[in-house]
Scaffold this motif. Structure first.
Motif, mmCIF file in Angstrom:
data_model
loop_
_atom_site.group_PDB
_atom_site.id
_atom_site.type_symbol
_atom_site.label_atom_id
_atom_site.label_comp_id
_atom_site.label_asym_id
_atom_site.label_seq_id
_atom_site.Cartn_x
_atom_site.Cartn_y
_atom_site.Cartn_z
ATOM 1 N N THR A 151 -9.156 3.912 -5.600
ATOM 2 C CA THR A 151 -8.035 3.044 -5.241
ATOM 3 C C THR A 151 -6.741 3.727 -5.671
ATOM 4 O O THR A 151 -6.757 4.638 -6.512
ATOM 5 C CB THR A 151 -8.092 1.633 -5.864
ATOM 6 O OG1 THR A 151 -7.594 1.657 -7.206
ATOM 7 C CG2 THR A 151 -9.498 1.054 -5.812
ATOM 8 N N PRO A 152 -5.600 3.285 -5.168
ATOM 9 C CA PRO A 152 -4.332 3.925 -5.575
ATOM 10 C C PRO A 152 -3.976 3.704 -7.038
ATOM 11 O O PRO A 152 -3.036 4.337 -7.543
ATOM 12 C CB PRO A 152 -3.298 3.279 -4.643
ATOM 13 C CG PRO A 152 -3.931 2.030 -4.151
ATOM 14 C CD PRO A 152 -5.401 2.298 -4.093
ATOM 15 N N THR B 32 -2.496 5.604 4.967
ATOM 16 C CA THR B 32 -1.137 5.824 4.473
ATOM 17 C C THR B 32 -0.788 7.290 4.665
ATOM 18 O O THR B 32 -1.594 8.174 4.351
ATOM 19 C CB THR B 32 -1.002 5.443 2.990
ATOM 20 O OG1 THR B 32 -1.401 4.082 2.819
ATOM 21 C CG2 THR B 32 0.438 5.601 2.521
ATOM 22 N N ASN C 128 -10.011 7.566 -0.313
ATOM 23 C CA ASN C 128 -9.727 7.288 -1.722
ATOM 24 C C ASN C 128 -10.336 5.965 -2.182
ATOM 25 O O ASN C 128 -9.875 5.364 -3.151
ATOM 26 C CB ASN C 128 -8.210 7.263 -1.931
ATOM 27 C CG ASN C 128 -7.809 7.299 -3.390
ATOM 28 O OD1 ASN C 128 -8.317 8.087 -4.164
ATOM 29 N ND2 ASN C 128 -6.878 6.439 -3.768
ATOM 30 N N VAL D 98 -4.055 9.431 3.399
ATOM 31 C CA VAL D 98 -5.032 8.819 2.504
ATOM 32 C C VAL D 98 -5.535 7.526 3.140
ATOM 33 O O VAL D 98 -4.754 6.760 3.721
ATOM 34 C CB VAL D 98 -4.444 8.556 1.107
ATOM 35 C CG1 VAL D 98 -3.220 7.655 1.163
ATOM 36 C CG2 VAL D 98 -5.491 7.957 0.181
ATOM 37 N N GLY E 121 3.561 6.873 -0.295
ATOM 38 C CA GLY E 121 3.701 7.370 1.066
ATOM 39 C C GLY E 121 4.956 6.886 1.749
ATOM 40 O O GLY E 121 5.872 6.342 1.103
ATOM 41 N N LYS F 84 -3.850 9.151 -6.675
ATOM 42 C CA LYS F 84 -2.831 9.118 -5.632
ATOM 43 C C LYS F 84 -2.866 10.456 -4.884
ATOM 44 O O LYS F 84 -2.106 11.386 -5.203
ATOM 45 C CB LYS F 84 -1.459 8.845 -6.232
ATOM 46 C CG LYS F 84 -1.384 7.502 -6.981
ATOM 47 C CD LYS F 84 -0.011 7.244 -7.550
ATOM 48 C CE LYS F 84 0.004 5.984 -8.427
ATOM 49 N NZ LYS F 84 -0.227 4.743 -7.695
ATOM 50 N N LEU G 180 0.821 -1.205 0.000
ATOM 51 C CA LEU G 180 0.000 0.000 0.000
ATOM 52 C C LEU G 180 0.857 1.259 0.000
ATOM 53 O O LEU G 180 0.602 2.208 -0.745
ATOM 54 C CB LEU G 180 -0.920 0.002 1.215
ATOM 55 C CG LEU G 180 -2.113 -0.952 1.155
ATOM 56 C CD1 LEU G 180 -2.657 -1.219 2.554
ATOM 57 C CD2 LEU G 180 -3.201 -0.374 0.267
ATOM 58 N N THR G 181 1.880 1.268 0.845
ATOM 59 C CA THR G 181 2.753 2.432 0.938
ATOM 60 C C THR G 181 3.395 2.753 -0.406
ATOM 61 O O THR G 181 3.465 3.918 -0.827
ATOM 62 C CB THR G 181 3.842 2.199 1.998
ATOM 63 O OG1 THR G 181 3.223 1.937 3.263
ATOM 64 C CG2 THR G 181 4.746 3.406 2.136
ATOM 65 N N GLU H 73 -8.141 4.014 2.655
ATOM 66 C CA GLU H 73 -8.812 3.119 1.710
ATOM 67 C C GLU H 73 -9.682 2.143 2.490
ATOM 68 O O GLU H 73 -9.282 1.659 3.550
ATOM 69 C CB GLU H 73 -7.797 2.296 0.900
ATOM 70 C CG GLU H 73 -6.703 3.078 0.204
ATOM 71 C CD GLU H 73 -7.136 3.660 -1.129
ATOM 72 O OE1 GLU H 73 -8.276 3.384 -1.561
ATOM 73 O OE2 GLU H 73 -6.337 4.404 -1.722
ATOM 74 N N GLU I 243 0.643 4.043 -2.926
ATOM 75 C CA GLU I 243 0.119 5.363 -2.563
ATOM 76 C C GLU I 243 1.177 6.453 -2.677
ATOM 77 O O GLU I 243 0.854 7.639 -2.704
ATOM 78 C CB GLU I 243 -0.405 5.349 -1.122
ATOM 79 C CG GLU I 243 -1.519 4.347 -0.843
ATOM 80 C CD GLU I 243 -2.889 4.816 -1.297
ATOM 81 O OE1 GLU I 243 -2.969 5.815 -2.045
ATOM 82 O OE2 GLU I 243 -3.886 4.187 -0.913
ATOM 83 N N SER J 231 2.208 2.795 6.169
ATOM 84 C CA SER J 231 0.774 2.488 6.173
ATOM 85 C C SER J 231 0.396 1.711 7.414
ATOM 86 O O SER J 231 1.216 0.973 7.991
ATOM 87 C CB SER J 231 0.384 1.681 4.927
ATOM 88 O OG SER J 231 0.552 2.435 3.748
#
Length: 404
Positions: free
Chosen positions: A184-185, A218, A180, A198, A73, A189, A67-68, A200, A71, A76
């Motif tokens: 989705t990423p 994130t 978001n 952000v 970021g 973004k 995820l990180t 999800e 995104e 997360s």
């Protein structure tokens, strides 16, 4: 060792040479240390180390890392649901006397959290027009700690000018958070467009099979890490590694599922917009949609979820006509393999803006069924709706509706 001890202790088995494609499921609450000194220094391991199962296992860390990266970021966190992620993204940063601004089209439970719990804790709350950054400018103050956004807006799909909103918020020292889930990423973004946080609802498109509840937070700045991590620990919030492994498995097909539902949804949206009983189709990728220009500028794609409204005459008959659907299931949420339809009411969830027309919006989530059969299902619904409308002004046609 005696038998009872051998039952309890687990022998160490080498994993050398075992390199599977799937992520292993690491279940564990207690984590042991090699000696007393290592245990005494466990706090020095930092947020990337392992000290207790609540703060992560290799399974959950793998999902967090994915995820990180997607995104853009720095870290997360996983939460038990999307709404839990929203709540935990705000609570660490506010106290009595502070001020929060929330977009008027936010997910209704987020509005409820603000009006019930944040106000109870002494936090002032205001809502702003998603399409008017000047409304945000007029309401923000030096007491504002966070500006909460969702783009597109829940159900009604308004697209925010996030770079401009972020600039306004940051000029007054406020953080910007964005739900978001719709995009989705893969499609948007927020951290790259000015947001600080952000969230999800991994429950939906990312897990993709309507059988998991999970959310994520994130962050784009490590300064936000410790406040969130500490609150998560104090509240004892964690997720199951088994569930995390299922989300990881769903993640692998997210790209193909999302692109399929995006294509079919946009095709259906364009066809529905031509129906005489449909007043408006709410889909950011439609060229005539109010937020289309901003969507095209900032987003990488669209979603399989969109909404539509009906004419004043047809709206009272929509609820009864829903029973015509055979493939679309009637239910909340979205993003799974099964197509869903849900009648929504939004008027009572608006305060900074006004909703005009009938207070009934039909939200569709496109799944993975055969496209032609899905469209036939929609046509049956629209035909039944038309029959019911005709029967309301011509009672002699009622038998055709009953058997439609």
């Amino acid at each position: 060792m005696k038998d009872l001890t051998q039952c309890v202790l687990t022998p160490a088995v080498s994993s050398e040479g075992f390199d599977p494609l799937g992520v292993g499921v690491h279940r564990g609450s207690t984590i042991v240390f090699k000696d007393a000194a290592a245990y005494a220094a466990r706090g020095e391991r930092g947020h990337q180390g392992y000290s207790y199962g609540l703060y992560g296992t290799p399974t959950t860390r793998t999902l967090e890392a994915k995820l990180t990266s997607l995104e853009g970021g720095v870290w997360s966190f996983l939460t038990p649901s999307g709404q839990a992620a929203n709540a935990l993204a705000i609570l660490p940063f506010v106290a009595a006397g502070d001020h929060v601004l929330i977009v008027d089209t936010a997910y209704p439970p987020m509005r409820d959290l603000a009006e019930t719990d944040l106000r109870r804790l002494g936090v002032d709350v205001d809502f702003f027009d998603p399409l008017a950054p000047e409304d945000l400018s007029g309401k923000i103050s030096d007491r504002t700690k966070i500006v909460w956004c969702e783009s597109p807006g829940s159900t009604t799909m308004e697209v925010l000018d996030l770079p401009r909103i972020s600039a306004i918020a940051h000029a007054r020292g406020a953080l910007v958070g964005v739900d978001n889930t719709w995009a989705t990423p893969l499609n948007f973004k927020p951290l790259l467009h000015g947001a600080d946080i952000v969230t999800e609802a991994l429950t939906k498109f990312v897990s993709g099979h309507s059988d998991i509840l999970m959310g994520s937070i994130t962050i784009g700045d490590e300064a936000l890490l410790q406040p969130i991590r500490s609150l998560v620990g104090r509240m004892g919030i964690g997720v199951s590694p088994d569930d995390a492994s299922l989300v990881l498995r769903g993640f692998e097909t997210l790209g193909v599922r999302l692109r399929h539902s995006e294509r079919v949804a946009l095709n259906f949206a364009r066809r529905m917009a031509k129906h005489p009983l449909v007043d408006a189709v709410l889909h950011p990728a439609l060229e005539n949609f109010a937020g289309h220009a901003v969507w095209k500028r900032d987003f990488l794609g669209s979603s399989g979820v969109f909404s539509m409204t009906f004419t004043d005459e047809a709206s009272p008959h929509v609820a009864a006509a829903l029973d015509t659907f055979r493939l679309f299931a009637i239910g909340a949420s979205w993003g799974g393999t099964r197509s869903l339809v849900a009648p929504m009411s939004v008027e009572r969830f608006r305060s900074a803006t006004a909703w005009g027309g009938p207070d009934l919006i039909l939200r569709l989530s496109i799944g993975l069924e055969d496209e032609e059969e899905l469209w036939t299902d929609i046509e049956s619904f629209l035909a039944n709706l038309e029959q019911r409308l005709v029967a309301s002004v011509n009672p002699e046609r009622i038998e055709g509706v009953r058997h439609g």
